[in-house]
Scaffold this active site. Structure first.
Site, short mmCIF file in Angstrom:
data_model
loop_
_atom_site.label_atom_id
_atom_site.label_comp_id
_atom_site.label_asym_id
_atom_site.label_seq_id
_atom_site.Cartn_x
_atom_site.Cartn_y
_atom_site.Cartn_z
N CYS A 95 85.84 24.80 -50.00
CA CYS A 95 84.44 25.21 -50.13
C CYS A 95 83.93 25.82 -48.83
CB CYS A 95 83.57 24.03 -50.55
SG CYS A 95 83.68 22.59 -49.46
N THR A 136 81.96 13.31 -48.68
CA THR A 136 82.81 13.52 -49.85
C THR A 136 83.60 12.25 -50.14
OG1 THR A 136 84.75 14.31 -48.64
CG2 THR A 136 83.07 15.95 -49.22
#
Length: 340
Positions: A152, A182
């Site tokens: 990302c 995350t």
């Protein structure tokens, strides 16, 4: 003609790719391979803390999910070689477990009958790494089987760097990704090979590594060795920020830099890169579909050639949108995608 897709792994990215793909009339999601029951998966699709309630009807069936009347097969195998991709004529597998990012492991899907594999992470010995808006023209359907969609952060960084390099030339640079926590971190202090990631993710700013700058050389090879960076994991659940500082080859003003991004957002990088001059914060970019949104209010120039740029990105939804774009890009170049 629809491309037949299977999703292997149904975590944060797998579920967001599913949501996005189900909106696309050129994609048929045939199967999901995951380790949980249909009831659990249906619930996690319908209700999402970050991205809200799913606007389609989702019903748990027997070894399937029924989404707005469409059946999606559920599988439960930890070995890609054992999956029935040949039986279901699968064109593309979206590999979203994080466990099969090395080419030799991802090839298990090909042995099982899939035609292509898209990794939702940086790969190892993959055939090609593609960042949409930057180097998708490098994809060769004849030669490339295991395709990485990069990370990302690389998807945010690469379009920004490409614009600056093409417009002004980049000598060198440093980047910091101010990144949402995350699943690779710990909710409470617990052992981790990275001792900083071992600490409670909701309580601290956590310096750690990122491969985004290094991976940039896979999509913009002429910049190899010219950019480096690190990550600061921060206590927010979603939306991240790239802080990029570069030395350019030509004199510029902040206005000229912003104008370059505005042009790219309307032309060559439409849908991938966007520009904002509103005083927004991270939550305002939740579920934003772009890979990068330039924060025009914070662009800075010092001594004519040193430039600082901030770019926001929804590290879940924005990235998943690019995975779906890549599915379409790959499918359009395959000789015989399955007819549906």
């Amino acid at each position: 003609m629809k491309v037949k897709v299977a999703i292997n792994g149904f975590g944060r990215i797998g579920r967001m790719v599913f949501r996005k793909a189900m909106l696309d009339d050129q994609i048929q999601v045939v199967a999901i391979n995951a380790s949980y029951s249909a009831e659990t998966l249906a619930h996690l699709i319908k209700y999402d803390t970050i991205h809200g309630r799913y606007d389609k009807e989702v019903v748990a069936g027997e070894d399937s999910l029924i989404v707005n009347g469409k059946k999606v097969l559920l599988l439960n195998s930890r070995d890609p070689k054992q999956l029935p991709w040949r039986e279901y004529d699968i064109d593309i597998v979206v590999e979203a477990t994080g466990k099969f990012n090395a080419k030799d492991k991802a090839m298990g899907h090909i042995e099982a009958g899939a035609k292509k594999v898209i990794l939702t992470a940086p790969g190892k010995n993959e055939d090609v790494t593609i960042v949409m808006g930057v180097n998708e023209d490098q994809f060769d359907a004849e030669r490339h089987v295991i395709i990485s969609n990069a990370s990302c952060t690389t998807n945010c960084l690469a379009p920004v760097v490409k614009v600056l390099d093409e417009e002004f030339g980049i000598e060198s640079g440093l980047m910091t990704t101010v990144h949402a926590y995350t699943n690779d971190q710990k909710n409470i202090d617990n052992p981790h090979k990275d001792l900083r990631r071992a600490r409670a993710c909701g309580e601290s700013i956590i310096p750690t590594t990122t491969g985004a700058a290094k991976a940039l050389s896979l999509v913009l090879p002429h910049l190899k060795g010219k950019l480096h960076g690190l990550a600061l994991r921060v206590p927010v659940p979603n939306v991240s920020l790239v802080d990029l500082v570069v030395d350019l080859k030509t004199d510029v003003t902040a206005e000229e830099v912003n104008e370059a991004f505005k042009r790219a957002a309307k032309t060559s990088m439409y849908g991938v890169l966007d520009y904002s001059d509103e005083p927004l914060v991270s939550t305002d970019y939740n579920t934003n579909p772009h890979s990068a949104v330039i924060d025009g209010l914070t662009t800075m120039v010092m001594e004519d050639r040193k430039v600082k740029v901030l770019a926001w990105y929804d590290n879940e939804w924005g990235y998943s949108c690019r995975v779906v774009d890549l599915i379409r890009h790959v499918a359009a170049r395959m000789k015989h995608p399955s007819a549906v």
